[in-house]
Design an enzyme around this catalytic site. Sequence first.
Site, short mmCIF file in Angstrom:
data_model
loop_
_atom_site.label_atom_id
_atom_site.label_comp_id
_atom_site.label_asym_id
_atom_site.label_seq_id
_atom_site.Cartn_x
_atom_site.Cartn_y
_atom_site.Cartn_z
N TYR A 1 15.57 -5.14 13.70
CA TYR A 1 16.20 -4.78 12.41
C TYR A 1 17.54 -5.75 11.64
CZ TYR A 1 15.06 -2.58 8.18
OH TYR A 1 14.35 -2.51 6.45
N SER B 1 1.05 -1.29 -0.07
CA SER B 1 -0.38 -0.23 0.20
C SER B 1 1.13 1.79 -0.21
CB SER B 1 -1.21 -0.20 0.89
OG SER B 1 0.11 0.29 2.52
N ILE C 1 16.74 4.21 1.57
CA ILE C 1 15.28 4.28 0.02
C ILE C 1 14.29 5.41 0.68
CG2 ILE C 1 13.63 3.37 -1.49
CD1 ILE C 1 16.72 2.27 -1.77
P1 NAD Z 1 6.90 1.16 5.01
O1 NAD Z 1 7.36 1.39 6.22
O2 NAD Z 1 6.43 2.18 3.94
O3 NAD Z 1 5.86 0.45 3.84
C1 NAD Z 1 5.91 -1.24 4.82
C2 NAD Z 1 4.83 -1.73 4.61
O4 NAD Z 1 4.46 -3.30 4.86
C3 NAD Z 1 3.32 -0.88 5.11
O5 NAD Z 1 2.63 -0.80 3.65
C4 NAD Z 1 2.65 -1.48 6.13
O6 NAD Z 1 1.78 -1.15 6.54
C5 NAD Z 1 3.14 -2.57 5.66
N1 NAD Z 1 3.43 -3.81 6.81
C6 NAD Z 1 4.01 -4.41 8.07
N2 NAD Z 1 3.13 -5.28 8.59
C7 NAD Z 1 2.25 -5.88 8.22
C8 NAD Z 1 2.21 -6.75 7.87
N3 NAD Z 1 2.11 -7.86 9.42
N4 NAD Z 1 1.21 -6.81 7.57
C9 NAD Z 1 0.82 -6.38 6.19
N5 NAD Z 1 1.78 -5.60 5.91
C10 NAD Z 1 2.41 -5.63 6.61
O7 NAD Z 1 8.39 0.63 4.04
P2 NAD Z 1 9.59 0.38 3.04
O8 NAD Z 1 10.14 1.46 3.59
O9 NAD Z 1 8.94 0.96 1.60
O10 NAD Z 1 9.44 -0.67 3.12
C11 NAD Z 1 9.42 -2.35 1.96
C12 NAD Z 1 10.15 -3.51 2.88
O11 NAD Z 1 11.60 -2.22 2.39
C13 NAD Z 1 10.42 -3.60 4.16
O12 NAD Z 1 10.61 -4.77 4.34
C14 NAD Z 1 11.45 -2.46 4.59
O13 NAD Z 1 12.33 -3.56 5.65
C15 NAD Z 1 12.29 -2.84 3.72
N6 NAD Z 1 13.70 -1.78 3.27
C16 NAD Z 1 13.35 -0.45 3.46
C17 NAD Z 1 14.61 0.39 3.46
C18 NAD Z 1 14.21 1.65 3.65
O14 NAD Z 1 15.53 2.74 3.43
N7 NAD Z 1 13.10 2.23 3.70
C19 NAD Z 1 16.04 -0.20 3.12
C20 NAD Z 1 15.96 -1.58 3.49
C21 NAD Z 1 14.87 -2.34 3.25
#
Ligand code: NAD
Length: 248
Positions: free
Chosen positions: A156, A15, A189
């Site tokens: 994490y 989402s 990101i």
């Molecule tokens: P975000 O917080 O914007 O989005 C995470 C999404 O996961 C949200 O839509 C949230 O509602 C959903 N979510 C959380 N718990 C949930 C559950 N129990 N069931 C269903 N949905 C659930 O995060 P993002 O930055 O878009 O990150 C996406 C992925 O990439 C994550 O796994 C994050 O750890 C990884 N990541 C992000 C970064 C970064 O810098 N943004 C870096 C490395 C890894």
Amino acid sequence: MFDLAGKIAVVTGGSRGIGRAVSIALAGAGAHVLVNYRSNEEAAKETLRLIEEAGGTGEALGFDVADSESVETAIRDAAKRHGHIDILVNNAGISIDQLLLRVSAKDLEMTWATNVNGAIFCSKACIRSMMRNKWGRIISLSSVVAESGNAGQVVYSSSKAALLGMTRSLAREYASRGVTVNAVAPGFIETDMTADLPETARQGIVDQTPLGRIGRPEEVAAAVVFLASEEASYITGQVVRVNGGMHV
Ligand code: NAD
């Protein structure tokens, strides 16, 4: 460029952020995308609107990845409706940052329940359909900190490192069934997850990144689409690092 026409993809946490960009990119390559959300159906519908605006198709699929029964039910019903599930992107994740001395059992349980158990539940729910079709792609979002470590992120980073173990084991377990299993490890990101970082910390990250900037969700999505494609058919058990050179 990559053709995913006829494929059914599930993107957890689709989402917003990286999950939204991945959903849009997979749909842009022709996949029908099941955009998973936990509670924010409106946001998932906004992802769908963006997919449709770009000429793609998809639907919203509500379930909590940490709840094994709702994962099973939602994915089983979706597989029945569509006949198959071809691509799973384990993107849903949470980050609770604490120094070790402040880590609570609850923080640990919540993080692992979503980041690790969730990815295993979703992989388990999709694998039968992939085995039946002798074709499948499982792609999990790990993180640069799984390999580099980071002070304040013991919970994490350990959960993200666990995803690399899962990826390598599943790659070995399902290679003979035509299913490839890989991880994408983003650096820093621009998303809601990183939005609250103070400016000095943000600048510190940019300074440590050879490409000299923070990444965009679309740059992570591009690696996911490649791994999901036929062109990536000889890649399994690997980690694709999308981190601007932050960790090499
Ligand atoms: P975000 O917080 O914007 O989005 C995470 C999404 O996961 C949200 O839509 C949230 O509602 C959903 N979510 C959380 N718990 C949930 C559950 N129990 N069931 C269903 N949905 C659930 O995060 P993002 O930055 O878009 O990150 C996406 C992925 O990439 C994550 O796994 C994050 O750890 C990884 N990541 C992000 C970064 C970064 O810098 N943004 C870096 C490395 C890894």
